[in-house]
Scaffold this motif. Structure first.
Motif, PDB file in Angstrom:
ATOM      1  N   ILE A   8      40.534  28.973  -9.897  1.00 24.24           N
ATOM      2  CA  ILE A   8      39.126  28.740 -10.217  1.00 24.24           C
ATOM      3  C   ILE A   8      38.999  27.817 -11.421  1.00 24.24           C
ATOM      4  O   ILE A   8      38.208  26.868 -11.433  1.00 24.24           O
ATOM      5  CB  ILE A   8      38.413  30.082 -10.476  1.00 24.24           C
ATOM      6  CG1 ILE A   8      38.324  30.887  -9.163  1.00 24.24           C
ATOM      7  CG2 ILE A   8      37.019  29.849 -11.042  1.00 24.24           C
ATOM      8  CD1 ILE A   8      37.822  32.291  -9.350  1.00 24.24           C
ATOM      9  N   TYR A   9      39.811  28.066 -12.454  1.00 24.78           N
ATOM     10  CA  TYR A   9      39.761  27.235 -13.656  1.00 24.78           C
ATOM     11  C   TYR A   9      40.130  25.786 -13.356  1.00 24.78           C
ATOM     12  O   TYR A   9      39.550  24.859 -13.907  1.00 24.78           O
ATOM     13  CB  TYR A   9      40.711  27.796 -14.724  1.00 24.78           C
ATOM     14  CG  TYR A   9      40.285  29.145 -15.275  1.00 24.78           C
ATOM     15  CD1 TYR A   9      38.935  29.494 -15.360  1.00 24.78           C
ATOM     16  CD2 TYR A   9      41.230  30.068 -15.699  1.00 24.78           C
ATOM     17  CE1 TYR A   9      38.538  30.719 -15.849  1.00 24.78           C
ATOM     18  CE2 TYR A   9      40.844  31.312 -16.191  1.00 24.78           C
ATOM     19  CZ  TYR A   9      39.494  31.629 -16.266  1.00 24.78           C
ATOM     20  OH  TYR A   9      39.116  32.848 -16.752  1.00 24.78           O
ATOM     21  N   LEU A  10      41.109  25.594 -12.476  1.00 24.10           N
ATOM     22  CA  LEU A  10      41.556  24.241 -12.165  1.00 24.10           C
ATOM     23  C   LEU A  10      40.534  23.478 -11.326  1.00 24.10           C
ATOM     24  O   LEU A  10      40.554  22.246 -11.286  1.00 24.10           O
ATOM     25  CB  LEU A  10      42.901  24.295 -11.435  1.00 24.10           C
ATOM     26  CG  LEU A  10      44.092  24.686 -12.310  1.00 24.10           C
ATOM     27  CD1 LEU A  10      45.321  24.928 -11.452  1.00 24.10           C
ATOM     28  CD2 LEU A  10      44.384  23.607 -13.341  1.00 24.10           C
ATOM     29  N   TRP A  11      39.653  24.203 -10.637  1.00 24.77           N
ATOM     30  CA  TRP A  11      38.613  23.527  -9.851  1.00 24.77           C
ATOM     31  C   TRP A  11      37.415  23.123 -10.710  1.00 24.77           C
ATOM     32  O   TRP A  11      36.509  22.446 -10.239  1.00 24.77           O
ATOM     33  CB  TRP A  11      38.149  24.402  -8.703  1.00 24.77           C
ATOM     34  CG  TRP A  11      39.049  24.323  -7.515  1.00 24.77           C
ATOM     35  CD1 TRP A  11      39.975  25.216  -7.113  1.00 24.77           C
ATOM     36  CD2 TRP A  11      39.127  23.237  -6.577  1.00 24.77           C
ATOM     37  NE1 TRP A  11      40.632  24.784  -5.990  1.00 24.77           N
ATOM     38  CE2 TRP A  11      40.137  23.572  -5.635  1.00 24.77           C
ATOM     39  CE3 TRP A  11      38.465  22.020  -6.439  1.00 24.77           C
ATOM     40  CZ2 TRP A  11      40.484  22.732  -4.581  1.00 24.77           C
ATOM     41  CZ3 TRP A  11      38.806  21.185  -5.381  1.00 24.77           C
ATOM     42  CH2 TRP A  11      39.800  21.550  -4.480  1.00 24.77           C
ATOM     43  N   ILE A  12      37.408  23.521 -11.980  1.00 24.27           N
ATOM     44  CA  ILE A  12      36.314  23.151 -12.878  1.00 24.27           C
ATOM     45  C   ILE A  12      36.185  21.641 -13.016  1.00 24.27           C
ATOM     46  O   ILE A  12      35.068  21.103 -12.990  1.00 24.27           O
ATOM     47  CB  ILE A  12      36.496  23.838 -14.253  1.00 24.27           C
ATOM     48  CG1 ILE A  12      36.220  25.346 -14.106  1.00 24.27           C
ATOM     49  CG2 ILE A  12      35.554  23.235 -15.291  1.00 24.27           C
ATOM     50  CD1 ILE A  12      36.454  26.136 -15.374  1.00 24.27           C
ATOM     51  N   PRO A  13      37.316  20.871 -13.188  1.00 26.00           N
ATOM     52  CA  PRO A  13      37.169  19.402 -13.253  1.00 26.00           C
ATOM     53  C   PRO A  13      36.501  18.806 -12.024  1.00 26.00           C
ATOM     54  O   PRO A  13      35.744  17.834 -12.141  1.00 26.00           O
ATOM     55  CB  PRO A  13      38.625  18.913 -13.382  1.00 26.00           C
ATOM     56  CG  PRO A  13      39.364  20.058 -13.968  1.00 26.00           C
ATOM     57  CD  PRO A  13      38.704  21.283 -13.431  1.00 26.00           C
ATOM     58  N   VAL A  14      36.769  19.366 -10.844  1.00 25.73           N
ATOM     59  CA  VAL A  14      36.122  18.875  -9.627  1.00 25.73           C
ATOM     60  C   VAL A  14      34.612  19.104  -9.707  1.00 25.73           C
ATOM     61  O   VAL A  14      33.802  18.225  -9.398  1.00 25.73           O
ATOM     62  CB  VAL A  14      36.700  19.564  -8.381  1.00 25.73           C
ATOM     63  CG1 VAL A  14      35.964  19.121  -7.127  1.00 25.73           C
ATOM     64  CG2 VAL A  14      38.185  19.266  -8.250  1.00 25.73           C
ATOM     65  N   PHE A  15      34.231  20.311 -10.137  1.00 27.35           N
ATOM     66  CA  PHE A  15      32.810  20.633 -10.271  1.00 27.35           C
ATOM     67  C   PHE A  15      32.139  19.716 -11.274  1.00 27.35           C
ATOM     68  O   PHE A  15      31.034  19.203 -11.036  1.00 27.35           O
ATOM     69  CB  PHE A  15      32.663  22.095 -10.686  1.00 27.35           C
ATOM     70  CG  PHE A  15      31.245  22.485 -11.023  1.00 27.35           C
ATOM     71  CD1 PHE A  15      30.305  22.672 -10.022  1.00 27.35           C
ATOM     72  CD2 PHE A  15      30.849  22.644 -12.351  1.00 27.35           C
ATOM     73  CE1 PHE A  15      28.997  23.019 -10.326  1.00 27.35           C
ATOM     74  CE2 PHE A  15      29.553  22.992 -12.656  1.00 27.35           C
ATOM     75  CZ  PHE A  15      28.624  23.177 -11.644  1.00 27.35           C
ATOM     76  N   LEU A  16      32.797  19.472 -12.419  1.00 27.33           N
ATOM     77  CA  LEU A  16      32.218  18.602 -13.449  1.00 27.33           C
ATOM     78  C   LEU A  16      32.098  17.167 -12.947  1.00 27.33           C
ATOM     79  O   LEU A  16      31.115  16.477 -13.257  1.00 27.33           O
ATOM     80  CB  LEU A  16      33.084  18.652 -14.705  1.00 27.33           C
ATOM     81  CG  LEU A  16      33.088  19.989 -15.465  1.00 27.33           C
ATOM     82  CD1 LEU A  16      34.047  19.935 -16.652  1.00 27.33           C
ATOM     83  CD2 LEU A  16      31.684  20.335 -15.948  1.00 27.33           C
ATOM     84  N   THR A  17      33.084  16.717 -12.166  1.00 23.76           N
ATOM     85  CA  THR A  17      33.018  15.356 -11.614  1.00 23.76           C
ATOM     86  C   THR A  17      31.875  15.220 -10.626  1.00 23.76           C
ATOM     87  O   THR A  17      31.156  14.217 -10.616  1.00 23.76           O
ATOM     88  CB  THR A  17      34.351  14.998 -10.928  1.00 23.76           C
ATOM     89  OG1 THR A  17      35.430  15.189 -11.843  1.00 23.76           O
ATOM     90  CG2 THR A  17      34.352  13.564 -10.445  1.00 23.76           C
ATOM     91  N   VAL A  18      31.695  16.228  -9.775  1.00 21.50           N
ATOM     92  CA  VAL A  18      30.564  16.214  -8.829  1.00 21.50           C
ATOM     93  C   VAL A  18      29.245  16.233  -9.585  1.00 21.50           C
ATOM     94  O   VAL A  18      28.292  15.524  -9.229  1.00 21.50           O
ATOM     95  CB  VAL A  18      30.664  17.418  -7.873  1.00 21.50           C
ATOM     96  CG1 VAL A  18      29.415  17.525  -7.010  1.00 21.50           C
ATOM     97  CG2 VAL A  18      31.897  17.300  -6.987  1.00 21.50           C
ATOM     98  N   LEU A 144      37.123  11.582  -8.061  1.00 24.37           N
ATOM     99  CA  LEU A 144      37.069  12.897  -7.438  1.00 24.37           C
ATOM    100  C   LEU A 144      38.244  13.099  -6.490  1.00 24.37           C
ATOM    101  O   LEU A 144      38.890  14.151  -6.500  1.00 24.37           O
ATOM    102  CB  LEU A 144      35.740  13.053  -6.689  1.00 24.37           C
ATOM    103  CG  LEU A 144      35.492  14.398  -5.999  1.00 24.37           C
ATOM    104  CD1 LEU A 144      35.450  15.519  -7.030  1.00 24.37           C
ATOM    105  CD2 LEU A 144      34.193  14.359  -5.219  1.00 24.37           C
ATOM    106  N   LEU A 145      38.534  12.079  -5.678  1.00 17.47           N
ATOM    107  CA  LEU A 145      39.669  12.175  -4.755  1.00 17.47           C
ATOM    108  C   LEU A 145      40.986  12.307  -5.517  1.00 17.47           C
ATOM    109  O   LEU A 145      41.879  13.056  -5.100  1.00 17.47           O
ATOM    110  CB  LEU A 145      39.721  10.947  -3.847  1.00 17.47           C
ATOM    111  CG  LEU A 145      38.597  10.831  -2.807  1.00 17.47           C
ATOM    112  CD1 LEU A 145      38.700   9.507  -2.062  1.00 17.47           C
ATOM    113  CD2 LEU A 145      38.651  11.993  -1.818  1.00 17.47           C
ATOM    114  N   GLY A 146      41.093  11.580  -6.638  1.00 13.74           N
ATOM    115  CA  GLY A 146      42.295  11.688  -7.459  1.00 13.74           C
ATOM    116  C   GLY A 146      42.477  13.084  -8.022  1.00 13.74           C
ATOM    117  O   GLY A 146      43.587  13.635  -8.016  1.00 13.74           O
ATOM    118  N   ILE A 147      41.372  13.682  -8.478  1.00 12.41           N
ATOM    119  CA  ILE A 147      41.448  15.045  -9.022  1.00 12.41           C
ATOM    120  C   ILE A 147      41.810  16.034  -7.924  1.00 12.41           C
ATOM    121  O   ILE A 147      42.661  16.908  -8.104  1.00 12.41           O
ATOM    122  CB  ILE A 147      40.103  15.426  -9.689  1.00 12.41           C
ATOM    123  CG1 ILE A 147      39.878  14.574 -10.945  1.00 12.41           C
ATOM    124  CG2 ILE A 147      40.078  16.898 -10.048  1.00 12.41           C
ATOM    125  CD1 ILE A 147      38.528  14.774 -11.593  1.00 12.41           C
TER     126      ILE A 147
END
Length: 378
Positions: A8-18, A144-147
């Motif tokens: 969950i913590y690692l998916w935070i960058p994806v959420f912030l990028t979106v 986003l794809l890179g993350i």
């Protein structure tokens, strides 16, 4: 639970990028709306000035057409004016209607004026805004794809390392259990060897010698199994490959006949190989035994073929069976599909072949399961 929290913590960058992408899109949309709104305000202000000019010119008794023509020459936004007066339409001199223009109507009695404004600048700005938006959107999508790719790679590697860690722990626990069992078996074999020796001294039976021989072979196998994680030490000698293969095939002739398995041996010219005969016998016995067991369940066409050939500096030995099937994780230790098996046969065989500088490969081709041994001549 910890793994899920980490995920969950690692998916935070994806959420912030979106979230950044959404904010970025909102800002560009707002910028475009504000620019269009600014353009409409500029058009309205220009229309108000034209109306004031016409009214002031009429009040002063002047010619509004002439005033409008002079105004038109100095305006960057206004490109054309048509005046409707008493049913007539008058085009103000200097008007240019060639481009895509925006038409606005104003009333200044007794005149009705149609103003034509240049929209090329507005469209150019809109195109520039759209281009900047698309460029930024592509950058955000790539980011986003890179993350996502990095996270996917991270989780794949983490899962791989976790599995490897669990496998090592499992192998360690199995090794400890097997080591303790092998220790007791070795002690029992020592006692059995002593008893066989006494029997051979007190009796002239040939079976006592055979028992000693088999106990010795079993002792060697147990010793090798106990040193499964240690390097293999070879005692190499020049051996006739043809004789070696016929010797090992003859060991299985009775079993094959009893199980109605047809064994075909195809060996051309004899080849001398520099190998550890005893250890290589272990490999051949394992592979031929597995091949026979693989075809026993078949109702017909129970065939095992053994062939050898020389190819340059290599010797290839083929052990094929008509089973046409290979299980998963074939060469992993303690992985077996056989009831009561330990999964050490193929693993140990691969280690022995590799110690000889060769390779042990397995594949299915044309309905045959093929075990291929490749070893250098010297």
């Amino acid at each position: 639970m910890e793994y899920r929290k980490e995920k969950i913590y690692l998916w935070i960058p994806v959420f912030l990028t979106v979230l950044l992408m959404a904010f970025f899109t909102y800002n560009f949309c707002r910028l475009r709306l504000e620019w269009n709104s600014f353009f409409q305000i500029a058009v309205k202000n220009e229309a108000d000035r034209v109306k004031s000019l016409v009214e002031s010119t009429v009040d002063a008794g002047g010619d509004p057409i002439e005033s409008l023509s002079s105004y038109l020459e100095n305006s960057k936004l206004l490109k054309g004016i048509k005046v409707e007066f008493e049913g007539r339409e008058i085009v103000v001199p200097g008007s240019d209607f060639r481009n895509d223009l925006e038409k606005t109507q104003i009333n200044s009695p007794p005149f009705k004026l149609y103003l034509f404004f240049d929209t090329s600048y507005q469209k150019e700005i809109n195109r520039d805004i759209l281009f900047q938006f698309l460029a930024g959107l592509v950058i955000n999508i790539l980011l986003l794809l890179g993350i996502v790719f990095s996270l996917r790679l991270y989780f794949y590697q983490k899962l791989f390392f976790d599995r490897e860690k669990h496998e090592k722990e499992r192998l360690q626990s199995v090794s400890i259990a097997i080591s303790s069992v092998l220790h007791e078996v070795k002690n029992a074999l020592s006692r059995l060897n002593m008893l066989a020796y006494k029997v051979s001294k007190e009796s002239s039976s040939k079976y006592a010698g055979l028992i000693q021989k088999e106990v010795k072979k079993l002792g060697i196998f147990i010793e090798e199994a106990s040193q499964i994680n240690k390097p293999i030490v070879l005692n190499r000698k020049t051996v006739s490959l043809k004789k070696l293969l016929f010797d090992v095939v003859s060991e299985f002739s009775d079993v094959a006949q009893a199980k109605r398995v047809k064994m075909n041996v195809s060996i051309g010219d004899d080849i001398d190989v520099f190998i550890d005969r005893d250890k290589f016998l272990i490999v051949l016995r394992n592979l031929i035994k597995n091949a026979i067991e693989a075809v026993i369940e078949k109702e017909k066409n129970r065939v095992v073929e053994i062939a050898a050939e020389r190819s340059g500096d290599l010797v290839r030995i083929y052990i094929k069976d008509s089973g046409g099937y290979l299980p998963d994780e074939l060469f992993k230790p303690f992985k077996t599909t056989k009831e009561g098996g330990f999964g050490l046969g193929l693993y140990n065989s691969k280690r022995i072949v590799k110690a000889h500088g060769g390779e042990l490969k397995a594949y299915v081709k044309g309905g045959w399961t093929v075990m291929l041994i490749e070893i250098p001549l010297v």
